[in-house]
Design a protein around this motif. Structure first.
Motif, PDB file in Angstrom:
ATOM      1  N   ARG A  38       0.907  -1.391  -0.113  1.00 39.51           N
ATOM      2  CA  ARG A  38       0.150   0.094   0.006  1.00 39.51           C
ATOM      3  C   ARG A  38       0.662   1.211  -0.041  1.00 39.51           C
ATOM      4  NH1 ARG A  38      -5.475  -1.526  -0.852  1.00 39.51           N
ATOM      5  NH2 ARG A  38      -5.871  -3.447   0.198  1.00 39.51           N
ATOM      6  N   CYS A  94      -1.075   7.847  -2.398  1.00 37.42           N
ATOM      7  CA  CYS A  94      -1.493   8.252  -3.955  1.00 37.42           C
ATOM      8  C   CYS A  94      -0.532   9.512  -4.339  1.00 37.42           C
ATOM      9  CB  CYS A  94      -2.948   8.878  -4.019  1.00 37.42           C
ATOM     10  SG  CYS A  94      -4.058   7.118  -3.970  1.00 37.42           S
ATOM     11  N   TRP A  95      -0.383   9.209  -5.668  1.00 38.22           N
ATOM     12  CA  TRP A  95       0.697  10.484  -6.278  1.00 38.22           C
ATOM     13  C   TRP A  95       0.155  11.537  -7.120  1.00 38.22           C
ATOM     14  CZ3 TRP A  95       0.420   5.068  -6.679  1.00 38.22           C
ATOM     15  CH2 TRP A  95      -0.195   4.577  -7.873  1.00 38.22           C
ATOM     16  N   ILE A 142     -10.251   6.695  -2.728  1.00 36.93           N
ATOM     17  CA  ILE A 142      -9.171   6.282  -3.721  1.00 36.93           C
ATOM     18  C   ILE A 142      -8.139   5.473  -2.820  1.00 36.93           C
ATOM     19  CG2 ILE A 142      -7.636   6.435  -5.542  1.00 36.93           C
ATOM     20  CD1 ILE A 142      -9.133   8.869  -6.296  1.00 36.93           C
ATOM     21  N   ARG A 143      -7.686   4.192  -3.107  1.00 37.37           N
ATOM     22  CA  ARG A 143      -6.794   3.559  -2.411  1.00 37.37           C
ATOM     23  C   ARG A 143      -5.681   3.374  -3.457  1.00 37.37           C
ATOM     24  NH1 ARG A 143      -9.683   1.313   1.615  1.00 37.37           N
ATOM     25  NH2 ARG A 143     -11.489   2.852   1.907  1.00 37.37           N
ATOM     26  N   CYS A 144      -4.200   3.474  -3.267  1.00 39.26           N
ATOM     27  CA  CYS A 144      -3.171   3.300  -4.042  1.00 39.26           C
ATOM     28  C   CYS A 144      -2.196   2.306  -3.661  1.00 39.26           C
ATOM     29  CB  CYS A 144      -2.458   4.628  -4.247  1.00 39.26           C
ATOM     30  SG  CYS A 144      -3.522   5.969  -5.319  1.00 39.26           S
ATOM     31  N   GLU A 200       1.372  -0.798  -4.982  1.00 45.14           N
ATOM     32  CA  GLU A 200       2.378  -1.035  -5.940  1.00 45.14           C
ATOM     33  C   GLU A 200       2.393  -2.554  -6.000  1.00 45.14           C
ATOM     34  OE1 GLU A 200       5.614   2.408  -5.210  1.00 45.14           O
ATOM     35  OE2 GLU A 200       6.075   0.445  -4.695  1.00 45.14           O
ATOM     36  N   PRO A 243       1.981   0.345 -10.673  1.00 44.79           N
ATOM     37  CA  PRO A 243       1.170   1.305  -9.788  1.00 44.79           C
ATOM     38  C   PRO A 243      -0.178   0.640  -9.882  1.00 44.79           C
ATOM     39  CG  PRO A 243       1.917   2.285 -11.954  1.00 44.79           C
ATOM     40  CD  PRO A 243       2.864   1.040 -11.752  1.00 44.79           C
ATOM     41  N   VAL A 254      -4.576   1.613  -8.653  1.00 47.01           N
ATOM     42  CA  VAL A 254      -5.314   2.334  -8.243  1.00 47.01           C
ATOM     43  C   VAL A 254      -6.687   1.691  -8.052  1.00 47.01           C
ATOM     44  CG1 VAL A 254      -6.543   4.561  -8.599  1.00 47.01           C
ATOM     45  CG2 VAL A 254      -4.195   4.667  -8.955  1.00 47.01           C
ATOM     46  N   LEU A 297      -2.760   6.953 -14.919  1.00 47.27           N
ATOM     47  CA  LEU A 297      -2.798   6.943 -13.608  1.00 47.27           C
ATOM     48  C   LEU A 297      -2.294   8.367 -13.042  1.00 47.27           C
ATOM     49  CD1 LEU A 297      -2.318   3.236 -12.227  1.00 47.27           C
ATOM     50  CD2 LEU A 297      -4.469   4.378 -12.987  1.00 47.27           C
ATOM     51  N   ILE A 352      -7.004  10.219 -13.735  1.00 47.94           N
ATOM     52  CA  ILE A 352      -7.923   9.815 -12.752  1.00 47.94           C
ATOM     53  C   ILE A 352      -9.282  10.797 -12.634  1.00 47.94           C
ATOM     54  CG2 ILE A 352      -8.184   9.903 -10.068  1.00 47.94           C
ATOM     55  CD1 ILE A 352      -6.520   7.827 -11.323  1.00 47.94           C
TER      56      ILE A 352
END
Length: 525
Positions: free
Chosen positions: A31, A34-35, A44-46, A48, A61, A63, A90, A95
């Motif tokens: 986890r 977010c960038w 929103i969850r981000c 890798e 990445p 999302v 992304l 987004i």
């Protein structure tokens, strides 16, 4: 799916930048913050996905946009973009578009997005400066097509050889739909859902079908321990359904089919264009044959008298000079016929060339400035899309060659002769394709009948993933549903918003007949 009619203007990436590859032998999911900037009200969850070192050690990445609608279902939709080589966008602008997409589609489900290997924000990122310089010079040059293809082939091969000689960089063998399908399955095993749906567009449909094949066969990637798929298969999330928009199945497409695809696409364009005043009006033509002859005459004129334009860059960079010759005009025209709304750009540009070069009837009486403006309207989107950071040409070539191995050259030339309209532009495509040094002994992907409810969506005017491909699949797989839209070209869900708006009907009742857009025409199969 992207069809490289000619070398055009593309950007290749080879020299390592950014993060160091993770030294892991299995998949891992982390986890992260977010960038990008997004609506503060959105959930929103981000994260890798780290792939095994054995297949390239990528960081991909991810999302997850949580559903906040009134209706809520536990099975998410995983969206697979086209290309191959297209990112999931992304970034802040992308987004924002995905949030609007979710609101309009109102599927009542979470949306999951991931940049595939070699696209977008995935790392390692690679670049070949020599090829970039070549493409910049190419803009101002008028080279015969065979010379342009030969030079591109030589530089591309040099870049790949440099890449192979440096063990810390990427290997072309780390790409392909098999690897990307394994990545998706690993991701979903981490996220805690019990079921999931795949929505693929164009190349994304090929990837979705490979995921379905691996799921049905409980496939574990070669050279990776079973621990690479981190959840016991008895508890892994179940693939629930497939939505395949503009289907591009294994065994279809690739360089081998280009002569037929290109010939059929333009013949259909000539037949359909004359039905609409907005398309045929600038030329005042009423027959497909006359329109075809005019188009070929324009190509011949540009072959002998190319035109130099100054085109605006959409990324804010300084405008660029662009030499329009015959094969670049052909490529830009092909890109435009992906969407019927863009067809008039082709015919207006044809009139512009006739007046600028001094061939054909003087029927529109355009000023030189008006003629150049009409020509720029066709070429500007083509050039800017070629420069987009959302598309990676390395990934396109590597995946395309992994999925479509090199085939017989004599059969290719026979296909060229069978489709003579644009044969002059097809003869050297097989000879100069990168698959000569990328495919090795690769056998390509297998075509596999999905074992889950599947919906095919096709546009009857699609130039690049013809509806005939979906028709073939429907005959092979009688249990799939197929919706054919009569006035749509590529990507039904983009061109026909009412289909997207009704898509929840399919997801909510997989066994029912899907009948979208009842107020307008639809062909149900």
């Amino acid at each position: 799916m992207v069809l490289c009619v000619v070398s055009a203007v593309v950007t290749w990436y080879f020299v390592l930048h950014g993060a160091t590859r993770p030294a892991v032998d299995t998949y891992q999911f982390l986890r992260t913050s977010c960038w990008f900037q997004a609506d503060w009200k959105a959930d929103i969850r981000c994260g890798e996905l780290h792939t095994p070192k054995a297949t390239g050690g990528f960081i991909l990445p991810v999302v997850i946009i949580r559903n906040q609608g009134v209706e809520s279902h536990p099975d998410p939709v995983v969206y697979l973009t086209g290309g191959p080589g297209a990112s999931a966008r992304l970034h802040t602008e992308g987004i924002r578009e995905w949030l609007a997409w979710m609101t309009y589609a109102n599927l009542g489900r979470d949306l999951i997005l991931m940049d595939p290997r070699g696209t977008g924000r995935s790392t390692p990122v690679v670049a070949c400066p020599a090829f970039n310089r070549f493409n910049q010079r190419l803009l101002q040059l008028h080279l015969p097509l065979d010379q342009e293809l030969e030079q591109q082939y030589r530089i591309t091969r040099h870049c790949f050889e440099q890449l192979a000689a440096e063990p810390t960089l990427l290997d072309a063998g780390d790409f392909g739909s098999r690897h990307s399908a394994s990545d998706l399955r690993a991701l979903m095993s981490y996220l805690g859902y019990s079921e999931w749906n795949l929505l693929g567009v164009s190349y994304g449909t090929r990837l979705a079908l490979e995921v379905a094949r691996q799921e049905a066969e409980n496939f574990t990637p070669a050279n990776i321990s079973s621990a690479a798929i981190p959840v016991d298969s008895r508890h892994a999330p179940r693939l629930r359904s497939l939505i395949l928009d503009s289907v591009y199945p294994a065994g279809y497409g690739g360089v081998q089919t280009w002569p037929q695809v290109l010939d059929t696409a333009f013949q259909r364009f000539f037949q359909e264009c004359i039905k609409y005043e907005s398309c045929s009006g600038p030329l005042m033509e009423s027959s497909p044959d006359a329109l075809s002859r005019r188009f070929m005459a324009v190509l011949d004129a540009l072959k002998h008298k190319p035109q130099t334009l100054t085109l605006r860059r959409w990324d804010g960079e300084a405008p660029l000079e662009f030499m329009v010759n015959d094969h670049r005009f052909l490529s830009a025209s092909f890109a435009a016929i992906y969407q019927p709304v863009a067809w008039p750009r082709v015919t207006r540009a044809m009139v512009a060339v006739e007046q600028l070069v001094g061939v054909g009837p003087d029927i529109n009486h355009l000023s030189p400035g008006e003629a150049r403006s009409n020509l720029e309207a066709l070429l500007e989107p083509f050039m800017n899309n070629s420069f987009s950071n959302d598309f990676n040409s390395l990934t396109f070539m590597a995946v395309d060659c992994a999925d479509n191995p090199l085939q017989d050259g004599q059969l290719y030339q026979a296909s060229v002769e069978e489709h003579p309209l644009l044969a002059a532009y097809m003869r050297d495509q097989w000879r100069y394709q990168a698959c000569h040094f990328l495919s090795s002994d690769n056998q390509g992907l297998e075509l596999f009948e999905p074992q889950v409810p599947t919906l095919l969506l096709s546009g009857a005017l699609d130039p690049i993933t013809p509806a005939a491909w979906a028709h073939d699949l429907k005959k092979r797989w009688p249990n799939v549903q197929w919706v054919l839209r009569t006035d749509v070209a590529h990507s039904v869900l983009v061109e026909e918003p009412c289909v997207l708006a009704d898509l929840a009907q399919f997801l909510n009742n997989l066994q029912a007949s899907f009948e979208p857009c009842q107020a307008v025409d639809v062909v149900q199969h």
